[in-house]
Each structure stands twice: as C-alpha cells, then as structure tokens.
Design an enzyme around this catalytic site. Structure first.
Site, mmCIF file in Angstrom:
data_model
loop_
_atom_site.group_PDB
_atom_site.id
_atom_site.type_symbol
_atom_site.label_atom_id
_atom_site.label_comp_id
_atom_site.label_asym_id
_atom_site.label_seq_id
_atom_site.Cartn_x
_atom_site.Cartn_y
_atom_site.Cartn_z
ATOM 1 N N GLU A 1 0.795 -1.231 0.000
ATOM 2 C CA GLU A 1 0.000 0.000 0.000
ATOM 3 C C GLU A 1 0.828 1.283 0.000
ATOM 4 O OE1 GLU A 1 -2.690 -0.277 3.289
ATOM 5 O OE2 GLU A 1 -3.624 -2.115 2.569
ATOM 6 N N GLU B 1 -6.646 -10.455 -0.557
ATOM 7 C CA GLU B 1 -7.466 -10.126 0.619
ATOM 8 C C GLU B 1 -8.923 -10.004 0.197
ATOM 9 O OE1 GLU B 1 -5.847 -6.850 2.895
ATOM 10 O OE2 GLU B 1 -3.796 -7.360 2.332
#
Length: 712
Positions: A150, A255
């Site tokens: 991220e 995820e």
C-alpha cells in the site's frame, strides 16, 4: 467436493486467520478441509517482529540491526509445517502497523526521525532477519511474500514515515533486500487495495511495477480485492487483472471479501451471485492465458472473524462461512463456478437457470462440517499473566447526542479492567489536546500507570473540534458529567467502588475535569434516571491544566471551546478559578515552571481559589520540563505513545473535511487540516531530557500517595 479440490487445476485457494482461529480447532479443521493456503491476518506484520523492549532498552546496540522476535509468527509456521499447508507471508514493509519509534533516533518517539542511511540499514537487517529465520527454521513453508504494502494514495506515492526518512525509492530498496535474502522459488509481491481504479492501476504499473520489473525484483502483483456489492464494476476489475497480467507477473488475489451489512436471504443470494461473477473472471483469465493467477485468499474464515465489522462500524456478512463453520450460499456459488465447465462469461448471471440452485436444493450433496461441539471453543491461547478486560462503551444513547460536527462520533469510555471481580477504586482519564483532539499519549499511558497501581481505569473520549468551526460550549462538560454518572450506574459491570471515583485531566482535559469539579451541581442530565446519580467525583487530578480564560489563558483552547466571540458570561463561567465553591472535590494539581504552552499561573490561580474556599488540595510545581509530559514514567521516556483510539473524532473530521463534507469549515482551515493530516509531515520531535525522570517523573507517586491518604 471442496474449494481446494475444485480449484486445484487453476490456483491455490486460501484464507487469512487470526490467533483466535489458530486456537479454535474447528476453525483450523475448516482451513485444512477447504483451503490449501493461508495467511496471517496480523501476526507477521512489522510491529509483531520488532522487539520493542529490547530495541528501546539498548538502542545503541540495535541501532542499525533491530532486535526481532518471532514468538507471534512461530505458531502459524509450526501449524503450516505440521499440516503441509502452504503459507503466504504478509507483510514485510508497510506504513501501517510499523511503530513510529522504529523510524526515530534512539528508537524513541521523542527524538527526531533517523536519517536515510540509518533507516536503510535498519530496513535491510530487518528483512534479512525475518527471511533468514523463516527460511532456516521452516524451509519451503512460505511460497510468497508481500514485500511492500500500500504505497500509493491520492494519485501519487503515499506520504509516510518511509518516504520521510528514506524517500520514494524505499520500496525499491525493500525489494532489493528481499531479493538478496529470499530463497530460490519464493515469489516476491507488491500488494495494494482498490487496484481496479483506473488511475491507481495505471500509476502502480508505471511507477511501481515497471521499475521493479526492469531490475528483476518483483514476481507478482497482489490485488487485495476488498469488494463492495456495487464496486468495483466487473468490467473494470477484469480489465485490471488483464493489465497486470500483461506485464508477465503472477497475480494473487490477496485479501478477498465483499462487504454486505444485510443478512437477509435475498441479500445473501445477491452476494453469492456476485462472488460467482468474480470467480468466473479469475477462471477466464487463467483459462485464456490473459493473467497468471496462482493464488486467491479470502480475508478471514467466517463472517464473525471479519475485520470489516469493525472497519465499517456495522456488522458485515462478507464471506463464505459463518457460525459453526456453516457454508453459506456464497460458498456454493464459488464452488459452482469451478464445476460449471468452461462457461465463464461474467455477464451470464441474468440467465433464468440459476447455477447455484442444485446446491441449495440438495440435488448435489451439501458440505456439512462434522466437528465436535468442543472444537468450536477457544482453547490453549497463551496469555501473559491474568488477562486484562478491555471494553468500549458509548456514554450517550441514540438521539441524545446532537453535537453538529461529530461526524458520526459518539463520546465514549474505554475501560482497562482487572480480570477479577473485586470492587476497586476507579480512575477516569481525560486527555488534553486544546479542545481540538484527545491526544493519544494522555490516554493509555496514564491509564496503564494507575491500572498497575490496582485501580480499574477508563479513558474518556469527549467532544472536540479539530476544524475550529463549531464552538463546543457546554458539550465537553456534559460529556464528562454523563461519563461519571454512566460509570457509577455500571459500577458492578466495571467492578468499581462508586464512592472512590477519581478523574484525571491533562491540559485542556484538565479544564474538562476542572469544569466538572466546580460545576457538577449545575450539570443536569437530560435523562431523569442518570440525573439521579451523583456526578461529583471523589477527587480530581489536574495535570498542567488549562484553568483561566483571563490574562494567563491558553487562547486556542478557549477559542475551540467558546468560539471567536464568547460572551462575558461564558468567559466567567469557564474561568474555573472564579467558580470554586466549598463543595468542590479535593484536588491534586501539578505543573512545571517551564511550561511554555499553558502558563504555570493557571495552577497557582486554581490552588489559591481552593485555599480560599478551604477545599483540600495538593499542589506541586516542578522546576523543569515542557508541556505535555503526561505520566512521565519509564514507558513515556522510552518514547511510547499508547493507543490512538482517542483520536477517532479528530480523524473522522479530518477525512470529512478532505472529502468536502465539513461543517462550516473555512477554506483556510480546510487547507490547514489537509496539510496537517495528509501531507505526511508530522511534527518533528527534538528529544527529551531523560534526567526529568528523577524529578517530574515522580508526580504519579505523589498522586498515588494523595489518593491513598485521607485527603482525597
């Protein structure tokens, strides 16, 4: 039939698990029955590898080679080794869940950030240490690592402590180190969320993946895929997969979940069909060769385990299993996608023939877990001594709290309770922050100090306004008044003695506590039941408190509280030294003479008023030390700030302002807040005088002696 068998020809299928799952036999049976891969939800993130105590105890020794601990990771690695199940490593480098002290000189948050060379050495040795330990002790267990997580946000590289200390190239250095130390055959991934957004997809490809590909540092792209029922579109998602696949990288769906707050049968059917659409996209990509998807991982096992309920602040039903490992309709939808041959057109859900129907009707055998009842119980989870009870409670009921700029926040108390049922003295901690926020370091740190001294302790997150646009007026006073009544009403649940309830405030939180001390009889509760409960504390501790609205005031606190144009009556009411009466509770006051933010005269003014009205008090003025020393104990001086849960309203407000949803926020203030919260330029600390531990560091001992005497 099960998921891992159905998808074996195409890709691994896995789930993320927590330590609760790891110590619940039924959950781990579900994992091995249905999946052939798994990921740690949290316990292999940086904060769990970095040994806080060792690094802080000897920062010179570990300055360039941080001390690591593997006690959290080992149980998962052992399980994977014992059961022969493959494992993804998540995650080596992340701006989140990496403690701030790791980036600071002396591993101390009170000191400046470390320089680039120091942080590169720490980064390399951290990655080397983790990979060496895992590969030496558990060879072949982990087949892929999320190396960096991220780093893209708002159309550019995310501003973080990594970019501040190293620069935007920190991710390239992380991959260099990972490639240097990783075993042959273990893949290295970049992982991110919202990777189907056009701008983010294009930025990641151009600025993250291609530079890594050019240096042969990356093997795959991790698409997190936290989906909604209406976002992203199937077309955009499919385009993103094919775009990443065209780079020649492996693709992992890392995820996967789908937020849905409606548990009705109709809604769960829509969830199932949408899951089937996404799995048909995966299958089509693999079968057509447009993307080399080699792993798909659901984020958690059951609905009840999902992080989304906490994140979304509403109960979410986002996964394939629920309750006692029961398969939901979504499970059969995902299974049917793999068993329906090569029909993988993602637009065929409107067909009159429902492909899930045979599984639901029972024409095809349903999967039913046959796990003993005892296997659903949490067993053998290690505890570090008697387990502290922690709970959070809103103090206002629905409809009672009406502050205009709350942004969904409701004032609350966060409790630290001993595991026994003894009736203990209670401390309510009230953080400061200039009435703009509730500072983290003035919450958990003092709470834990008095918890260790035997009290049951609660921290109050009261109403503040970081936007400085909606004057608070009496709301913080009403919050603490209700909090005291709420705690006494729930004295049995909190296991506290309602006749030994103390409040402790810091800076503007001291003003909140002082306001209740002098105005408790004026703070009437809107609920008649609560109004019958006393809101007068048994004692008040004021730490470097804001007291006066006069000559020695802290102007910014008064502005946030009362606005730009307070009336004379308001200024008089909240100038606490003028409001002391004979029934004001006993007080303990401390401050430092050097306080450069709230003049020390505030403490003297209040002490003199208490003396005039014959209210018992203790007053300590220490010669040295800055404003904001909070508990000033060893934990504080080692540079630890505690949990940031007290910042909820502030962060809600900041994000609302950023999204153009602020209440009466001026353009000037909007720009200031965006710069403050989203630029990555945090306040730079300059260090702290460690000798203060032997001086002002004794204040909590003095306060404890005062509590234990008959003066409070």
């Amino acid at each position: 039939m099960n998921l891992k068998t159905a998808y074996e020809p195409y890709f691994k299928i896995g789930a993320a698990i927590s330590r609760v799952n790891l110590h619940t036999k039924a959950h781990m049976k579900l994992l091995t029955d249905q999946f052939n891969s798994f990921t740690c939800e949290n316990d292999m993130k940086p904060m769990y590898y970095l040994d806080k105590d060792l690094n802080k105890a000897d920062p010179d020794k570990y300055n360039l080679e941080p001390a690591l601990t593997f006690e959290n990771a080992i149980p998962y690695l052992e399980f994977a080794k014992e059961h022969g199940i493959a494992m993804r490593g998540h995650t080596l480098v992340w701006h989140n869940q990496t403690p701030k002290w790791f980036f600071c000189e002396n591993y101390n948050e009170h000191f400046p950030l470390a320089d680039r060379d120091t942080m590169l050495a720490r980064l390399e040795n951290y990655i080397k240490g983790v990979l060496t330990f895992v590969q030496s002790n558990y060879p072949g267990v982990i087949y892929a690592w999320d190396v960096v997580n991220e780093i893209v946000d708002e159309g550019d590289f995310r501003k973080s402590l990594w970019t501040r200390t190293v620069g935007n190239d920190f991710f390239i250095k992380a991959f260099e180190y990972a490639r240097r130390y990783v075993s042959d055959g273990v893949d290295l991934f970049y992982n991110d969320y919202e990777t189907a957004l056009d701008w983010k997809r294009d930025f990641i490809i151009a600025n993250v993946l291609k530079p890594l590909i050019d240096q042969k540092l990356v093997d795959g792209m991790g698409m997190q895929s936290h989906l909604l029922m209406d976002h992203p579109s199937l077309d955009n998602y499919k385009k993103a997969i094919e775009s990443y696949g065209a780079l020649g990288l492996k693709i992992h769906i890392t995820e996967l979940d789908m937020h849905n707050a409606d548990p009705s049968d109709e809604s769960m059917h829509r969830l199932a069909l949408r899951y089937r659409d996404f799995f048909k996209i995966y299958l089509d990509a693999v079968r057509s060769g447009k993307a080399n998807i080699t792993s798909v991982t659901f984020w958690n096992l059951r609905d009840e385990d999902s992080w989304l309920t906490g994140f979304r602040r509403e109960t979410s039903y986002p996964l394939l299993f629920k309750g006692k490992c029961e398969a939901k309709e979504a499970y059969y939808a995902v299974l049917s996608a793999a068993l329906s041959g090569d029909r993988t057109d993602a637009t065929d859900t409107a067909s009159s023939e429902d492909p899930i129907a045979p599984y639901i009707s029972g024409d095809i055998d349903r999967w039913t877990p046959d796990y003993p009842e005892a296997d659903h119980e949490l067993q053998g989870m290690p505890q570090n001594g008697p387990r502290m009870r922690i709970q959070r409670d809103n103090i206002w009921k629905d409809g009672e709290y009406t502050y205009e700029a709350a942004y969904g926040f409701v004032p609350n108390v966060f409790a630290y309770l001993h595991p026994d049922t003894d009736k203990r003295p209670c401390m309510l901690v009230v953080p400061g922050g200039g009435y703009c926020m509730c500072c983290s370091h003035e919450g958990e740190l003092p709470a834990m100090e008095f918890y260790k001294r035997g009290m049951n302790v609660l921290v109050l997150s009261y109403t503040t306004d970081i936007t400085m646009s909606v004057p608070l007026k009496r709301q913080p006073l009403e919050d603490i008044s209700r909090a005291v009544r709420f705690i006494r009403k729930n004295a049995d649940r909190y296991c506290i003695d309602p006749d030994k309830l103390y409040i402790m405030g810091f800076s503007a939180g001291g003003h909140v506590c002082g306001s209740l001390a002098v105005h408790f009889d004026d703070a009437k509760d809107i609920d008649p039941e609560y109004n019958e409960i006393s809101n007068r504390p048994n004692g008040v501790i004021l730490s470097y408190p804001v007291i006066t609205t006069g000559e020695f005031t802290h102007k910014e606190s008064v502005k946030a509280l009362l606005g730009d144009d307070p009336t004379d009556e308001e200024l008089e009411y909240f100038s606490l030294e003028k409001q002391v009466k004979g029934n004001t509770p006993p007080c303990f006051i401390w401050q430092t003479q050097e306080d450069g933010l709230v003049p020390v005269e505030n403490s003297y003014l209040f002490a003199m008023a208490l003396r005039k009205h014959k209210v018992p008090f203790a007053h300590y003025v220490f010669p040295r030390g800055p404003h904001g020393l909070t508990i000033a104990n060893d934990t504080f001086f080692k540079g630890w700030s505690g949990g940031d849960y007290t910042m909820e309203q502030t962060m809600r407000a900041a994000f609302s302002v950023k999204e153009g949803k602020g209440v009466n926020v001026s353009e000037k203030r909007k720009k200031e807040l965006i710069e403050q919260f989203f630029s990555g330029d945090e306040f730079q600390e300059n260090g702290i005088d460690m000798s203060l531990k032997a001086d002002v560091g004794l204040w909590s001992d003095l306060a404890w002696a005062w509590i234990c005497s008959d003066k409070a």
